[in-house]
Write a protein that holds these residues in place. Structure first.
Motif, PDB file in Angstrom:
ATOM      1  N   HIS A 179      -8.793  -5.575  41.616  1.00  0.00           N
ATOM      2  CA  HIS A 179      -8.683  -6.288  40.373  1.00  0.00           C
ATOM      3  C   HIS A 179      -9.702  -5.680  39.031  1.00  0.00           C
ATOM      4  O   HIS A 179      -9.161  -5.687  38.188  1.00  0.00           O
ATOM      5  CB  HIS A 179      -9.732  -7.741  40.465  1.00  0.00           C
ATOM      6  N   ASP A 202      -5.372 -15.310  51.639  1.00  0.00           N
ATOM      7  CA  ASP A 202      -4.488 -15.970  50.793  1.00  0.00           C
ATOM      8  C   ASP A 202      -5.172 -16.571  49.451  1.00  0.00           C
ATOM      9  O   ASP A 202      -4.502 -16.221  48.416  1.00  0.00           O
ATOM     10  CB  ASP A 202      -3.859 -17.056  51.318  1.00  0.00           C
ATOM     11  N   ALA A 203      -6.171 -17.021  49.705  1.00  0.00           N
ATOM     12  CA  ALA A 203      -7.001 -17.824  48.741  1.00  0.00           C
ATOM     13  C   ALA A 203      -7.394 -16.803  47.798  1.00  0.00           C
ATOM     14  O   ALA A 203      -7.517 -17.011  46.439  1.00  0.00           O
ATOM     15  CB  ALA A 203      -8.044 -18.643  48.980  1.00  0.00           C
ATOM     16  N   LEU A 204      -7.676 -15.370  47.925  1.00  0.00           N
ATOM     17  CA  LEU A 204      -8.313 -14.455  47.184  1.00  0.00           C
ATOM     18  C   LEU A 204      -7.154 -13.772  46.398  1.00  0.00           C
ATOM     19  O   LEU A 204      -7.332 -13.123  45.097  1.00  0.00           O
ATOM     20  CB  LEU A 204      -8.855 -13.350  47.711  1.00  0.00           C
ATOM     21  N   THR A 229      -5.196 -14.001  43.774  1.00  0.00           N
ATOM     22  CA  THR A 229      -4.897 -14.648  42.499  1.00  0.00           C
ATOM     23  C   THR A 229      -4.066 -14.034  41.635  1.00  0.00           C
ATOM     24  O   THR A 229      -3.832 -14.895  40.482  1.00  0.00           O
ATOM     25  CB  THR A 229      -6.271 -15.066  42.043  1.00  0.00           C
ATOM     26  N   ARG A 230      -3.784 -12.812  41.453  1.00  0.00           N
ATOM     27  CA  ARG A 230      -3.045 -11.983  40.540  1.00  0.00           C
ATOM     28  C   ARG A 230      -1.583 -12.073  40.946  1.00  0.00           C
ATOM     29  O   ARG A 230      -1.064 -12.135  42.025  1.00  0.00           O
ATOM     30  CB  ARG A 230      -3.615 -10.701  40.344  1.00  0.00           C
ATOM     31  N   ASP A 260      -0.794  -9.506  43.688  1.00  0.00           N
ATOM     32  CA  ASP A 260      -1.396  -9.559  44.877  1.00  0.00           C
ATOM     33  C   ASP A 260      -0.701  -9.932  46.177  1.00  0.00           C
ATOM     34  O   ASP A 260       0.116 -11.180  45.583  1.00  0.00           O
ATOM     35  CB  ASP A 260      -2.620 -10.444  44.867  1.00  0.00           C
TER      36      ASP A 260
END
Length: 445
Positions: free
Chosen positions: A142, A187-189, A191-192, A195
């Motif tokens: 990121h 999966d929760a990370l 966010t873009r 990704d």
């Protein structure tokens, strides 16, 4: 934003004097440039996928090139790698990953597949957040703007049998349930829009047949990467354990599909070449690292002649360069076969055919969709600067970039963000400063 280019590689081939319009990170128009509009870019390419990276290994690039008392090999290098890995804290791992990702962008990569196995604290215990180290990979991607396909590694054993893992592997290890928990956190990370999360059984040494079956059943629809047949010793150990070579054993015990990427696949029989090609899986080749480690040479021509799909990875990140990986792949084949222009299923430009194959195979392996300069596609773009203007067409420009020395990557956009300008990432200086301090600290311990 509009980019006017002298020549661009479009899905239908090369086109001249083209204007590319980008809005909200997506290409909204590809059309002839207006009369009298000056081109700001010499050559525009779709961004390449780097399908195999261990980012933290960038921290000791060039520091293992001294021979010890015994013959050096992949296995002696691996012990050095373990020692470095045991020294890194989360901040250090992130700083090194950021440096590696800056260099990937500057080389013309716009997506990385991070084959990530540095999961736990140096003592082998889980962090309070079990995805702490994966979170640092996402943070690095990121911060630099690089698209990420994160591939958390399942690593449970130290060898065929299975045998227990060694002390040097203690940061890598997971049980089945804790690994599924890690995937959920990852999966929760993600966010873009760029990704993605797949997974990676490390190897047949580190994941048993039962492990593979359970993972495939529990995690359908994801990209699956695995190291396989990289080393002669690995092949010999697999035969001793199972009576089969690694690739044949894998195909007899798992449904290998186009969602799979077989990393290295260096030591293959003719039958194994045919099985991989027929499956539609991608062979993930890392020619610079494979040369550095003395792995061997992939059966490139036979694989392409069988209809196989290939992609490129920087793996140990000992050197990070897209043109260099393509050149090393072709040159290794020339040395092996004592011919020229080997990785060319059709007559024509070697550079063009190498680039096209790696572009398609890398995107397939990382789930990136079609890497094209076309309306509706993400604006993941790479501009080459040709100061001497010696080429007659786009294909010759690729030949000169890969096999010559006067063409460079000048600009890179990821989802429309202009991240590399005049050959340098916009955040290079601050990231490089953090990187240098981390590596100095680790080496001083």
């Amino acid at each position: 934003m509009q980019i006017v280019v002298k020549q661009a590689l479009l899905p239908e081939g090369w086109a001249e004097n083209i204007a590319i319009t980008v809005s909200d990170g997506v290409i909204t128009a590809v059309e002839p440039a207006g009369a009298g509009v000056a081109a700001g870019v010499d050559t525009l390419l779709p961004g390449m996928s780097n399908l195999h990276s261990h980012a933290f290994q960038r921290g000791f690039a060039g520091l293992t090139e001294q021979r010890g008392a015994m013959r050096d090999s992949f296995w002696t290098w691996r012990e050095m790698m373990y020692r470095f890995a045991l020294q890194l804290d989360p901040d250090g791992a992130q700083a090194i990953a950021e440096m590696a990702y800056v260099e990937m962008l500057e080389a013309g990569y716009t997506r990385v597949g991070e084959f990530h196995y540095l999961h736990h604290a140096p003592d082998g215990q889980s962090y309070d957040d079990p995805a702490e180290m994966s979170a640092r990979i996402f943070a690095a991607a990121h911060a630099t703007g690089l698209n990420l396909t994160h591939l958390p590694v399942f690593y449970a054993h130290g060898g065929f049998g299975p045998v227990p893992a060694g002390a040097g592997q203690r940061r890598f290890l997971h049980g089945f349930e804790s690994f599924l928990e890690l995937i959920s956190h990852c999966d929760a990370l993600a966010t873009r829009p760029g990704d993605l999360v797949g997974y990676a059984p490390h190897s047949l040494r580190a994941a048993s047949g039962a492990d593979l079956s359970a993972l495939v059943a529990a995690l359908p629809g994801r990209r699956v990467h695995i190291h396989i047949a990289e080393q002669v010793k690995e092949v010999e150990d697999c035969i001793a354990f199972s009576g089969q070579r690694p690739v044949d054993w894998l195909f007899d015990h798992a449904e290998v599909t186009p969602d799979w990427c077989l990393i290295h696949a260096t030591h293959l029989t003719e039958g194994e070449v045919a099985r991989i090609a027929a499956s539609g899986a991608v062979a993930g080749l890392c020619p610079v690292t494979e040369a550095n480690l003395g792995d061997g040479i992939f059966a490139g021509r036979a694989f392409l002649e069988a209809g196989g799909r290939i992609g490129l990875g920087t793996d140990s990140n000992v050197q990070i360069g897209l043109a260099g990986e393509l050149q090393a792949l072709e040159y290794s084949q020339r040395l092996s076969l004592r011919e020229r222009n080997v990785m060319t299923p059709q007559p024509g430009s070697t550079g063009q055919q190498l680039f096209d194959a790696a572009l398609a195979g890398g995107a397939q392996a990382l789930g990136a969709g079609d890497p094209v300069i076309a309306v509706g596609a993400p604006a993941d773009l790479v501009a080459l600067d040709d100061p001497f203007q010696l080429g007659t067409d786009g294909a010759q420009t690729l030949d000169r970039w890969i096999f010559g020395r006067d063409i460079r990557v000048r600009d890179v956009w990821v989802r429309g963000a202009h991240l590399v300008q005049e050959g340098r990432h916009v955040a290079r200086d601050a990231i490089a400063q953090r990187y240098v301090q981390v590596v100095r600290d680790v080496l001083a311990r």
